[in-house]
Design a protein around this motif. Structure first.
Motif: not given
Length: 214
Positions: A11, A41, A43, A68-69
């Protein structure tokens, strides 16, 4: 599709020109992922890892996995901002894909059969590509890595248009949806061939003139 591409991302909170410049100094670049059923989002991704993947043609027209995450997001590459001179990427845009939502994407054309084209082998012509990629619309599961253009039967003076292409199942050309059946590739005389042809015509006319004088 046999290849798998994974893009590791984190992020991104800090935004703006200064933040992006500091980010690039750490070997990462700003990017964004948007579309699908979620909001956009911001990134960050590794610059060098992205450059390695960009050297593979299939990466540009392939369903990518964005990690992602701890989650995996399916997406396609939609846009790149590059340095005008250096081999550097400044920013990348990714679009999420959803299985039941139509996707629009540019894919490359692969020309085959040029070594046996009659217009070249027998007619002394040359092949000219008008475009090297096309924008298509399809569901993610039907996305092709490329579209093949067979020129093995192309005669001198002939043109292959978009409507002549053999498309994979489920794929539509956006240009044709707007009735824009543009040319893709043609076979025509080389400049040398045209000069020789014009010279032959001139010699013929001169010979006819001499015959009339007699």
């Amino acid at each position: 599709m046999t290849q798998t591409f994974v893009v590791e991302a984190e992020p991104r909170v800090a935004q703006g020109t200064g933040a992006s410049r500091r980010l690039r100094r750490t070997g990462k670049i700003p990017a964004i992922i948007y579309g699908g059923n979620d909001g956009p989002q911001n990134i960050t991704i590794s610059h060098n890892e992205l450059l390695k993947q960009l050297k593979i043609e299939a990466f540009y027209a392939h369903i990518l996995t964005i990690e992602l995450e701890g989650k995996q997001v399916q997406a396609v590459l939609k846009d790149l901002q590059r340095h005008p001179v250096r081999d550097e990427v400044y920013h990348a845009d990714f679009q999420r894909v959803v299985a039941d939502q139509l996707l629009r994407k540019s894919v490359p054309l692969h020309f085959v059969g040029e070594d046996v084209t009659p217009g070249v082998k027998l007619g002394g012509g040359m092949i000219e590509h008008f475009i090297n990629e096309v924008e298509i619309e399809c569901f993610p599961g039907d996305l092709p890595e490329f579209i093949e253009v067979d020129v093995s039967k192309l005669a001198l003076g002939e043109v292959i248009h978009l409507a002549d292409l053999a498309l994979p199942k489920g794929v539509t050309l956006l240009e044709l949806k707007h009735d824009n059946n543009i040319g893709v590739v043609s076979c025509h005389l080389t400049k040398v061939g045209k000069v020789d042809e014009e010279a032959d015509e001139a010699e013929g006319e001169a010979a006819e003139g001499e015959g009339d004088d007699k």
